[in-house]
Design a protein around this motif. Structure first.
Motif, PDB file in Angstrom:
ATOM      1  N   LEU A 100       0.835  -1.208   0.000  1.00 48.89           N
ATOM      2  CA  LEU A 100       0.000   0.000   0.000  1.00 48.89           C
ATOM      3  C   LEU A 100       0.868   1.256   0.000  1.00 48.89           C
ATOM      4  CD1 LEU A 100      -2.818  -1.055   2.502  1.00 48.89           C
ATOM      5  CD2 LEU A 100      -2.843  -1.151   0.008  1.00 48.89           C
ATOM      6  N   ALA A 101       1.956   1.236   0.766  1.00 48.20           N
ATOM      7  CA  ALA A 101       2.866   2.387   0.791  1.00 48.20           C
ATOM      8  C   ALA A 101       3.524   2.580  -0.575  1.00 48.20           C
ATOM      9  CB  ALA A 101       3.927   2.187   1.871  1.00 48.20           C
ATOM     10  N   LYS A 104       1.159   4.315  -3.149  1.00 49.43           N
ATOM     11  CA  LYS A 104       1.121   5.771  -2.997  1.00 49.43           C
ATOM     12  C   LYS A 104       2.398   6.385  -3.563  1.00 49.43           C
ATOM     13  CE  LYS A 104       0.880   9.499   0.415  1.00 49.43           C
ATOM     14  NZ  LYS A 104       0.734   9.844   1.860  1.00 49.43           N
ATOM     15  N   ASP A 105       3.525   5.743  -3.301  1.00 54.97           N
ATOM     16  CA  ASP A 105       4.806   6.270  -3.765  1.00 54.97           C
ATOM     17  C   ASP A 105       4.894   6.285  -5.287  1.00 54.97           C
ATOM     18  OD1 ASP A 105       7.576   7.184  -3.170  1.00 54.97           O
ATOM     19  OD2 ASP A 105       8.119   5.313  -4.174  1.00 54.97           O
ATOM     20  N   THR A 125      -3.766  10.979  -0.429  1.00 59.16           N
ATOM     21  CA  THR A 125      -4.152  10.213   0.758  1.00 59.16           C
ATOM     22  C   THR A 125      -3.449   8.852   0.768  1.00 59.16           C
ATOM     23  OG1 THR A 125      -6.039   9.223  -0.341  1.00 59.16           O
ATOM     24  CG2 THR A 125      -6.411  11.330   0.754  1.00 59.16           C
ATOM     25  N   GLU A 126      -3.568   8.160   1.884  1.00 64.14           N
ATOM     26  CA  GLU A 126      -3.017   6.806   1.958  1.00 64.14           C
ATOM     27  C   GLU A 126      -3.823   5.875   1.047  1.00 64.14           C
ATOM     28  OE1 GLU A 126      -0.182   6.221   3.597  1.00 64.14           O
ATOM     29  OE2 GLU A 126      -0.258   8.374   4.035  1.00 64.14           O
ATOM     30  N   THR A 127      -3.178   4.854   0.529  1.00 64.15           N
ATOM     31  CA  THR A 127      -3.838   3.919  -0.377  1.00 64.15           C
ATOM     32  C   THR A 127      -4.925   3.131   0.352  1.00 64.15           C
ATOM     33  OG1 THR A 127      -1.725   3.653  -1.526  1.00 64.15           O
ATOM     34  CG2 THR A 127      -3.444   2.061  -2.036  1.00 64.15           C
ATOM     35  N   GLN A 440      -6.647  10.114  -4.511  1.00 68.28           N
ATOM     36  CA  GLN A 440      -6.912   8.971  -3.634  1.00 68.28           C
ATOM     37  C   GLN A 440      -6.446   7.690  -4.310  1.00 68.28           C
ATOM     38  OE1 GLN A 440      -8.799   8.327  -0.290  1.00 68.28           O
ATOM     39  NE2 GLN A 440      -7.264   6.818  -0.889  1.00 68.28           N
TER      40      GLN A 440
END
Length: 460
Positions: A100-101, A104-105, A125-127, A440
């Motif tokens: 997930l991180a 986003k990256d 936002t965070e995934t 998002q």
């Protein structure tokens, strides 16, 4: 071992230690050696590996992991025995919070590369992930071949036509896998000839199964090299006896050697011609060839995000570009005055019209054609959209469509992207008149490097 001839040259087979800095857009580890970028599948950030060169290009090096000297704390044991041999599970070695991180990256990396206006201040936002990131794919499309005298069904190894048999695959639903393996046994027992690519002979090329999460029913399509299907009735009878979940059996004819999986002719063999899936209360009847998202649970979340981002009202005129079978527009139709959708695939537009009818939705119109051609025509005819949602293929938006958007300037605009690179590229132009309120990321395909993003844009 091959040796470089000068200090700056690198040769295939050469090994060297490499510190991994990040994960690239295709899920590969990235490091640097002699000022060249090195792509190394299966390596993770913070790891120190011994890299073995597999290919040298003018601007980059491809390598594989020979040995891991220092292991990343978020490395896990892959679930699939075929990890590293097929696509679709390239991040199984990375724990789920790490995936997930990374996703986003990937969005951040794309923005840093293309630098759309104000990108450093975008709110990302965070995934949004899944509670259970396994067994989520509702459709399997496996090639069938004979390997060493045994029938096999699976996927090709990357960049090849080497088939990897997949008795198990941890991202597919249990039902789709059960149906494929059962059909494979029936085909073998009945002696139905499978396709031989080298000699362009044999009959059965591909088994396709789609499951409805709403009903638990499934549709089976047999893709064949000709209209002939030996032992057809015996096969149908056996499927109906052993696989009661299969309520629709179809045949698609795709003759000869071709890179395309599907042919133009589809034949109804038994049961229903469609199966029904439900998303956010809207029913969709799906033909064998109809495009539908492979992860219904995350798709439902994504459409809720789109709804929140658009903040529609009963006066809005919504354009659903790249509408497919109408999923997004039909989900939002009860909130607006009208929906207009377009797609280049006639079957998809027919399905969208049909899905509107079965859900008794009367304020939608669907058109065959490219968004970049139809939207300018509508503007010339006096139609002025107040809201727009685009969900383009990985190639992103066509230049003509961007021009039409910047001409019509709908006040409410959401861009759903499946490719951060083309999204960032398109935002370079769109941010001349629009401001990015939020991006998002959404994990539609756990265990893979792919990420969806729902982007909220407002007029400056």
């Amino acid at each position: 071992m091959p040796q470089p001839t000068t200090n700056n040259e690198v040769a295939a087979g050469q090994r060297f230690p490499l510190t991994i800095k990040r994960i690239g857009i295709n899920g590969e580890g990235i490091g640097y050696y002699k000022r060249k970028i090195v792509f190394i599948p299966g390596a993770l950030p913070e790891e120190v590996v011994v890299a073995e060169v597999t290919n040298v290009a003018p601007r980059f090096i491809d390598a594989k992991v020979h040995k891991i000297r220092k292991m990343a704390p978020n490395r896990v044991e892959p679930k699939d025995a075929t990890y590293g041999q097929v696509g679709g599970i390239e991040l199984e070695h990375l724990n789920y919070p790490g995936q997930l991180a990374f996703k986003k990256d990937v969005v951040v990396q794309a923005l840093e590369k293309f630098k759309p206006n104000g990108y450093a201040q975008y709110h990302i936002t965070e995934t949004v992930g899944m509670a259970n990131p396994w067994h989520y794919r509702n459709k399997a499309q496996f090639q069938v071949r004979e390997i060493d005298g045994q029938l096999a069904a699976g996927l090709y190894a990357p960049s090849s036509h080497t088939l990897i048999d997949l008795p198990e695959f941890a991202t597919q639903t249990d039902l789709t896998m059960h149906i494929i393996r059962t059909v494979l046994k029936l085909v073998e027992a009945l002696g139905i000839p499978v396709y031989d690519e080298q000699h362009n002979a044999g009959i059965l090329k591909t088994i396709v199964v789609r499951e409805s999460f709403e009903t638990g029913q499934a549709q089976l399509t047999l893709i064949t090299n000709s209209q002939k299907l030996p032992k057809k009735q015996a096969l149908i009878t056996a499927i109906q006896e052993q696989l009661p979940e299969v309520v629709s059996i179809m045949q698609n004819v795709n003759k000869g050697k071709t890179v395309m999986v599907w042919g133009d002719e589809t034949i109804h063999l038994a049961g229903q011609e469609t199966i029904t899936e439900t998303l956010n209360g809207i029913h969709f009847e799906l033909t064998a060839r109809a495009f539908f998202q492979l992860n219904p649970k995350q798709t439902a979340k994504m459409y809720e995000m789109v709804e929140d981002a658009l903040d529609l009202n009963s006066n809005d005129r919504l354009v659903d570009a790249y509408c497919g079978v109408g999923t997004i527009g039909l989900s939002l139709a009860n909130q607006v005055a009208e929906v207009r959708g377009m797609d280049t695939i006639p079957d998809s537009i027919e399905a969208a019209k049909h899905n509107a009818a079965i859900n008794q939705i009367e304020n939608t119109e669907y058109f065959v054609g490219a968004a970049e051609e139809l939207l300018p025509q509508w503007l010339d005819d006096g139609f002025q959209p107040t809201a727009l949602v685009v969900d383009p293929p990985r190639t992103g938006l066509d230049q003509q469509l961007i021009d039409a958007i910047l001409l019509s300037l709908p006040a409410k605009f959401v861009y759903v992207s499946c490719n951060p690179s083309t999204l960032a590229r398109d935002l370079k132009q769109l941010t001349s008149r629009y401001q990015v309120e939020q991006i998002q990321p959404l994990d539609m395909f756990p265990q893979t490097a792919r990420v969806e993003a729902v982007v909220t844009l407002t007029l400056k």
